[in-house]
Scaffold this active site. Structure first.
Site, PDB file in Angstrom:
ATOM      1  N   CYS A  14      80.042   8.657  64.048  1.00  0.00           N
ATOM      2  CA  CYS A  14      79.318   8.595  62.775  1.00  0.00           C
ATOM      3  C   CYS A  14      78.309   9.718  62.558  1.00  0.00           C
ATOM      4  CB  CYS A  14      78.648   7.233  62.660  1.00  0.00           C
ATOM      5  SG  CYS A  14      79.859   5.927  62.809  1.00  0.00           S
ATOM      6  N   GLU A  68      78.041   0.378  54.875  1.00  0.00           N
ATOM      7  CA  GLU A  68      77.839  -0.440  56.088  1.00  0.00           C
ATOM      8  C   GLU A  68      76.883   0.298  57.010  1.00  0.00           C
ATOM      9  OE1 GLU A  68      78.962   0.309  59.293  1.00  0.00           O
ATOM     10  OE2 GLU A  68      79.969   2.193  58.802  1.00  0.00           O
ATOM     11  N   LEU A  86      76.540  -0.737  60.416  1.00  0.00           N
ATOM     12  CA  LEU A  86      76.801  -1.395  61.701  1.00  0.00           C
ATOM     13  C   LEU A  86      76.801  -0.380  62.838  1.00  0.00           C
ATOM     14  CD1 LEU A  86      79.876  -3.567  60.596  1.00  0.00           C
ATOM     15  CD2 LEU A  86      77.440  -4.096  60.385  1.00  0.00           C
TER      16      LEU A  86
HETATM   17  C1  UGA Z   1      75.436   4.762  63.645  1.00  0.00           C
HETATM   18  C2  UGA Z   1      74.265   4.152  62.858  1.00  0.00           C
HETATM   19  O1  UGA Z   1      73.201   3.799  63.749  1.00  0.00           O
HETATM   20  C3  UGA Z   1      74.731   2.909  62.083  1.00  0.00           C
HETATM   21  O2  UGA Z   1      73.649   2.436  61.286  1.00  0.00           O
HETATM   22  C4  UGA Z   1      75.896   3.311  61.177  1.00  0.00           C
HETATM   23  O3  UGA Z   1      76.411   2.199  60.453  1.00  0.00           O
HETATM   24  C5  UGA Z   1      77.027   3.880  62.028  1.00  0.00           C
HETATM   25  O4  UGA Z   1      76.522   5.037  62.743  1.00  0.00           O
HETATM   26  C6  UGA Z   1      78.145   4.275  61.090  1.00  0.00           C
HETATM   27  O5  UGA Z   1      77.943   5.194  60.290  1.00  0.00           O
HETATM   28  O6  UGA Z   1      79.165   3.586  61.062  1.00  0.00           O
HETATM   29  P1  UGA Z   1      76.648   4.236  65.985  1.00  0.00           P
HETATM   30  O7  UGA Z   1      77.275   5.590  65.814  1.00  0.00           O
HETATM   31  O8  UGA Z   1      77.497   3.077  66.324  1.00  0.00           O
HETATM   32  O9  UGA Z   1      75.838   3.824  64.653  1.00  0.00           O
HETATM   33  O10 UGA Z   1      75.618   4.382  67.176  1.00  0.00           O
HETATM   34  P2  UGA Z   1      74.026   4.520  67.324  1.00  0.00           P
HETATM   35  O11 UGA Z   1      73.492   3.321  67.994  1.00  0.00           O
HETATM   36  O12 UGA Z   1      73.412   4.912  66.060  1.00  0.00           O
HETATM   37  O13 UGA Z   1      73.931   5.739  68.373  1.00  0.00           O
HETATM   38  C7  UGA Z   1      74.419   7.034  68.070  1.00  0.00           C
HETATM   39  C8  UGA Z   1      74.100   8.001  69.190  1.00  0.00           C
HETATM   40  O14 UGA Z   1      72.712   8.314  69.227  1.00  0.00           O
HETATM   41  C9  UGA Z   1      74.434   7.488  70.598  1.00  0.00           C
HETATM   42  O15 UGA Z   1      75.087   8.520  71.312  1.00  0.00           O
HETATM   43  C10 UGA Z   1      73.088   7.180  71.218  1.00  0.00           C
HETATM   44  O16 UGA Z   1      73.072   7.300  72.611  1.00  0.00           O
HETATM   45  C11 UGA Z   1      72.205   8.236  70.556  1.00  0.00           C
HETATM   46  N1  UGA Z   1      70.775   7.896  70.504  1.00  0.00           N
HETATM   47  C12 UGA Z   1      70.358   6.804  69.804  1.00  0.00           C
HETATM   48  C13 UGA Z   1      69.850   8.714  71.139  1.00  0.00           C
HETATM   49  O17 UGA Z   1      70.205   9.728  71.784  1.00  0.00           O
HETATM   50  N2  UGA Z   1      68.521   8.407  71.062  1.00  0.00           N
HETATM   51  C14 UGA Z   1      68.089   7.319  70.372  1.00  0.00           C
HETATM   52  O18 UGA Z   1      66.847   7.102  70.320  1.00  0.00           O
HETATM   53  C15 UGA Z   1      69.005   6.501  69.736  1.00  0.00           C
END
Ligand code: UGA
Length: 441
Positions: free
Chosen positions: A267, A153, A155
């Protein structure tokens, strides 16, 4: 199709809601309270858009939850969506996967009509689906009637339902084209037209691709943060401008390239640790993943240092922290950079006031140190504080504007850990410091 999903956590529930648009879905869940909530159309998790869809699907009788001991009847697919938490040494704890497989095999007489596919969706180390599922199925009399597939997944919390309908790709790790076609047929009616990209791999490649995706995204973010550290030392440099220029190269892409407070959530930290632990068992070093985690772990300390460069001593001072969730759109605080920022502030003797729009939901789940007050009232958080650090870029902060946010502060020292106001006009009298802008430290 009749689909059984084992585990009504984040992935199981969102996947169930999505699949129940076209299929008949039953969720198996050991937590009785969750079962009751789901069957009343109330979501046990906070996720954009889920309440409405869940209610609709439950009312239409396309989705229901039940305890493991209740009767299920024949199904076409069984999806395993249980947790695979990290153990203290970083390795992956597979106890829930093992119990899910025990459950399925103990009920196989009841579940099989003519043919059934077990689809592993939990993130597991390569080799797990073969060892824990396929090899066990081989020892049953139903081995010719059960397919075994790994289907990762992708997501993101906060946009899980949208992601579920519009994936960039659907990876189906399996042994033959029949299994591939059956799983593809499950997704085809529910995915958006331009998201029908299906890839067939073997089990192990599919399992590994999930770890590699998350580890690469985490590395990309840490790379942006390291570049931000460099940009800060160069008068006039601006990390957003730099990364925009770099990201427009098609080979790189601008996504997941934003410098800030670092990544949190369950994640990226869990999967980078899982891949590292797997590599260690294979006698392979992981200097890139190690560096990504190291750069990330320094971000909270850095934000506090930025504040201290203006306020000097934090002891006895009132400090506001904006945002507690690991990212906007969720009440999840696991590995949130904000938690670390708060801990460091408390260690320095500061009195911390935290604002988060979902503070009441968050408070039900975590215990903060007694020096910390948390509220969803921003005015209360900011009143007479000596300084503030923005850690989570909730849209409400940008909507309100910096002038409104800082107006009741005692000392207007504002550290912007997510560059929310980096391109806005800074009100007079505000000492604004952000990551990745030349000479901010
Ligand atoms: C992540 C992955 O993006 C999903 O594809 C994956 O399915 C999921 O893990 C999982 O393994 O279940 P998620 O942890 O929900 O999703 O959140 P993200 O949107 O990926 O963000 C993760 C972290 O990175 C957040 O703290 C966000 O603030 C940070 N981030 C994101 C940054 O610091 N810079 C960015 O450019 C993008």
């Amino acid at each position: 199709m009749r689909i059984l999903i084992v585990g009504a956590g984040y992935v199981g529930l969102c996947t169930g809601v999505m699949l129940s648009e076209s299929h008949d879905v039953t969720l198996i869940e050991i937590d009785e309270r969750k079962v009751r909530r789901i069957n009343s159309g109330i979501s046990p998790i906070y996720e954009k858009g889920i309440e409405h869809l869940l209610q609709e699907r439950v009312e239409q009788e396309n989705l229901k939850a039940q305890l493991p001991n209740a009767e299920v009847g024949p199904v076409d697919m069984v999806l395993i969506c249980v947790g695979t938490p990290a153990s203290s040494d970083g390795s992956v704890n597979l106890d829930q996967v093992s119990s899910a497989v025990d459950f399925i095999l103990s009920r196989v007489d009841e579940l099989i009509r003519e043919h059934m596919i077990i689809v592993m969706k939990s993130t597991v180390p390569p080799g797990t689906t073969r060892k824990y599922v396929k090899n066990r199925v081989k020892h049953t009399e139903f081995q010719d009637k059960i397919g075994v597939v790994f289907n990762p997944e992708f997501l993101r919390e906060g946009s899980a339902l949208e992601d579920a309908k519009n994936p960039d790709r659907t990876v189906i790790g399996c042994s033959n084209s029949d299994e591939f076609e059956r799983v593809k047929a499950m997704y085809t009616p529910v995915l958006a037209e331009d998201s029908q990209v299906f890839i067939q791999t073997n089990l192990e490649s599919a399992e590994l691709c999930k770890y590699v995706s998350n580890s690469f995204l985490a590395t990309k973010i840490s790379f942006a943060n390291e570049m931000a550290n460099i940009a800060e030392k160069i008068p006039g440099a601006d990390i957003d401008e730099v990364m925009k220029c770099v990201g427009l190269d098609n080979r790189i892409s601008p996504k997941f390239f934003r410098a800030g407070a670092g990544y949190g959530g369950s994640c990226f930290p869990k999967d980078t640790a899982g891949l590292r632990s797997l590599a260690n068992t294979l006698d392979v070093d992981t200097p890139i993943i190690d560096a990504a985690n190291e750069v990330n772990s320094e971000r909270p300390e850095k934000l506090v240092r930025m504040l201290r460069s203006e306020l000097d001593l934090l002891s006895g001072k009132d400090i506001a922290v904006l945002g507690l969730a690991f990212k906007p759109g969720t009440d999840d605080t696991r590995y949130s950079p904000a938690i670390k920022v708060i801990d460091i502030l408390v260690e320095h003797g500061a009195y911390v006031r935290v604002h988060d729009p979902l503070s009441s939901k968050i408070q039900e789940k975590i215990n903060l140190p007694k020096e910390v007050q948390i509220t969803d009232n921003l005015e209360e958080t900011m009143r007479e504080v000596n300084g503030a650090i923005l850690v989570t870029d909730w849209p409400i902060y940008e909507d309100l504007g910096l002038e409104r946010i800082v107006e009741s502060m005692k000392n207007r020292v504002f550290v912007d850990g997510r560059r929310v106001f980096a391109n806005s006009e800074i009100p007079r009298g505000v000492r604004y410091i952000t990551v990745g802008t030349g000479c901010s430290e």
